[in-house]
Design an enzyme around this catalytic site. Structure first.
Site, mmCIF file in Angstrom:
data_model
loop_
_atom_site.group_PDB
_atom_site.id
_atom_site.type_symbol
_atom_site.label_atom_id
_atom_site.label_comp_id
_atom_site.label_asym_id
_atom_site.label_seq_id
_atom_site.Cartn_x
_atom_site.Cartn_y
_atom_site.Cartn_z
ATOM 1 N N CYS A 1 64.132 -15.646 -16.195
ATOM 2 C CA CYS A 1 63.188 -16.390 -15.295
ATOM 3 C C CYS A 1 63.508 -15.889 -13.815
ATOM 4 O O CYS A 1 62.558 -15.929 -13.205
ATOM 5 C CB CYS A 1 63.697 -17.861 -15.273
ATOM 6 N N HIS B 1 67.082 -17.236 -22.220
ATOM 7 C CA HIS B 1 66.318 -18.427 -21.537
ATOM 8 C C HIS B 1 66.807 -19.603 -22.263
ATOM 9 O O HIS B 1 67.191 -20.599 -21.732
ATOM 10 C CB HIS B 1 64.944 -18.240 -21.413
#
Lengths: 434, 434
Positions: free
Chosen positions: A367, A393
């Protein structure tokens, strides 16, 4: 001695290079509850192992074959994972115990200096291997890779896990399928109890043997150093811990009886098994709720093979401390990412032009660095980096959820946090568990 | 206007967000030769691009679909890669130019702030796509993913590469197969020259258009910042460079004539194409040797699609500066690792108990952290980490070989180094190029 056992007997212990150490009387407690939630059974605790402390509630990424799929040990450290799970059956089949023995431990082999919990191998023998014969003595089976025959018993399960050098070993159990007839579940739970007793005895014997043997130095000296550092840091030398497993399928009386019987054997911690085998979520929660009151407060509780993010919070609220689940890694390989509002599949066309990351406020590497559009492209083009990024993630999401849970328990606000999270999480039933 | 061109015309330039800048008169040279070997044509030089300097001889990892297979941009930076190659054809087909345009550049899309060289797309159109019709105007084709029709011409190849925002663009050429009839090779080389002339003209026109347009800010501001930093650091603003490609198959007169014709068009650098298409190594070396004397000393020379480690040193000795090759990444996925004495396949049983790394003195992450035994296990068990680790090692091997070559050229000892390396490298002919 049966022939299948002879094949297996090459794994008999004798030259363990890294000796688990006996627990001393004057040491700090192996498991310390640091805070409790006001409104639920949630607790925030710390478990001390040979390879460091584990803050609970804790999520254990699954390293089936000596590798958390797609992720390096360095990345696991960066994700602040404190413990991973290793599958004894898979490691026994490949690379085999000769290789692990040569390296002294699974830690050395995979170069992971955090803690490792190994399962007993039973679950995979019952689900993956060609099952040949199950008796009170143990299980004869042929592995799913090359069909080689082997035999596992409670005693052998203890030997193998000691060879793996895991920080937490699991007792051999039979995990029955769902649905299961009452009579079979009852007989199976009784056998699991008898096997647990034999595991406890064999583990104590092996610990004694290992204690008496003289550790030799591994060829990979730089890998041993991490172990040495940790041992020096912990004045209280530790040994491999052994957890018992509660079975009993979906039957209240069996769950309760079995929990009491397993607890009577006095393990270092307790797992609830036979959940996440296809039963509805309310059946799963009930199985946990029936067993939990029998588990001692001062020992860690591990809900095996679970679960979705809302399930984890529900289980924490029901007094569970440890979890393992393949969802974050397995779903990542299909392009599915976890977010606070549910899962999203990045293959979907709607993400083709999205310049924002998977989650706006997420601090994981994926991210911080990459857009949904790019990750979508990678997954569509079957580029390995795509599943790597979603895996990072998803693991961050699970580990961070546990971190948040710990903070909320300390603040005595866990129950509000749980309710809010579960309400916001939209795809609660959209994801199959296991 | 033909219909296929209309399909393609959605990629027409107009809203380029990161504008390549015109080269100033008072800037430091785009390409500076810093040292020359005593005994060979090897030179150590530095090429300046919009995204940083490239020390040559240089190896360019291949990022076919916007990702060097198995490797993250962060890992590429840690490997000290200064430039990667992007395949225009693959990126045009997927994710498509609309997506790249939305991000402003391939750099932004893949989050790589080093330099990028893009090929023209011609090679893949001729080898992968369903070729429909080739004319002097250009090539009509159907892509290999969904069969969508498209048209490419020299002008369109320049537009696409400008949209990709690569630091180095390549002229559109026809790369003929091996073996090739003389007459076809002659006609093809002539067409490549005519296309090169049109590329040069179109590139200049587009640069003028872009210069006149006003750059807008990308939505991904943190990604643009790296570009801004680099631009600020280089007082001499740069533009996208354009390299011409020499063809001529395996024919001496065609190679020489084509080299002269392409050089007459005055490109920023020169590539030798049509090598590594299945011809024997001596044919390949001859093609290079015929063309090289025509290439100006003060421009970079790029040997396309090459090669094995000994071949790279041989090509450096023949005056080549830049290389790209899929071998380090492609062979890694099959378990093959490069070492100073040749390739090894880690799937082999001989490595099952080897606690040493792939190469004892190697400083790559795979060799610092993991044993041959563990990597073998990962490859056998089809764990992604296995190919990741070998890919890292192989890319390190290639990049480090270039680093060594540069040092040896500076010390004027390159030729001894080359001879010794080639003599020690045992699997010279065991590895297919491409």
């Amino acid at each position: 001695m049966r022939s299948a056992k002879n094949i297996f007997s090459r794994t008999r212990i004798g030259r363990v290079t890294r000796a688990p150490r006996r627990q001393c009387a004057n040491m700090s407690p192996m498991f310390a509850v640091l805070a409790r939630d006001k409104e639920s059974k949630a607790r925030r605790a710390r478990l001390t192992t040979t390879h460091g402390e584990i803050d609970t509630p804790a999520f254990m990424p699954v390293g089936t074959q000596g590798s958390v799929k797609g992720v390096s040990p360095r990345e696991l450290r960066e994700l602040n994972a404190q413990i991973v799970l290793g599958n004894t059956y898979h490691l026994f089949v490949r690379p085999g115990m000769d290789v692990i023995k040569h390296f002294g431990s699974l830690h050395n082999f995979m170069n992971w200096d955090g803690a490792i919990l190994t399962d007993s191998g039973g679950y995979q023998i019952f689900s993956l291997a060609k099952l040949r014969k199950i008796t009170q003595e143990g299980v004869e089976f042929q592995n799913h890779i090359d069909g080689a025959p082997a035999f596992i018993s409670p005693e052998i399960a203890m030997e193998i896990q000691m060879l793996l050098g895991s920080d937490i070993a699991m007792a051999l159990d039979e995990c029955v399928a769902y649905p299961c007839e009452y009579d079979y579940a009852a007989q199976s739970a009784e056998m699991t109890t008898r096997w647990a007793k034999r595991c406890k005895k064999a583990h104590a014997v092996i610990l004694g043997e290992v204690e008496g043997s003289r550790p030799t130095t591994s060829k990979l000296s730089h890998r041993d150093s991490s172990t040495a550092v940790r041992s020096a840091r912990n004045d209280d030398a530790l040994r491999q811990l052994l957890f018992g497993i509660v079975q009993g399928s979906t039957f209240e009386d069996l769950r309760k009886e079995n929990a009491q019987a397993i607890v009577d054997l006095d393990f270092d911690g307790y797992a609830i098994g036979g959940v996440s085998v296809g039963e509805p979520e309310d059946e799963m929660m009930r199985a946990i709720e029936w067993a939990e009151p029998f588990l001692p407060e001062n020992k860690p509780r591990y809900a095996m093979g679970l679960g979705t993010p809302p399930q984890l919070l529900e289980l924490i609220a029901r007094g569970m401390d440890m979890f393992d689940c393949v969802l974050p890694t397995r779903l990542a390989r299909n392009g599915t990412a976890f977010t606070a509002t549910g899962t999203i599949n990045l293959k979907n066309a709607e993400f083709a032009l999205e310049t924002n990351p998977i989650e706006d406020d997420c601090t994981c590497e994926a991210c911080r660095e990459f857009s949904r559009s790019y990750i979508r492209h990678l997954i569509k083009a079957e580029e390995i980096l795509g599943l790597r990024l979603i895996t990072l993630h998803n693991l961050h999401f699970y580990l961070n959820l546990m971190n948040q849970a710990r903070t909320e328990i300390e603040r005595r606000t866990f129950d509000q946090f749980r309710k809010k999270f579960v309400a916001n999480y939209k795809t609660r039933n959209a994801v199959m568990v296991q």
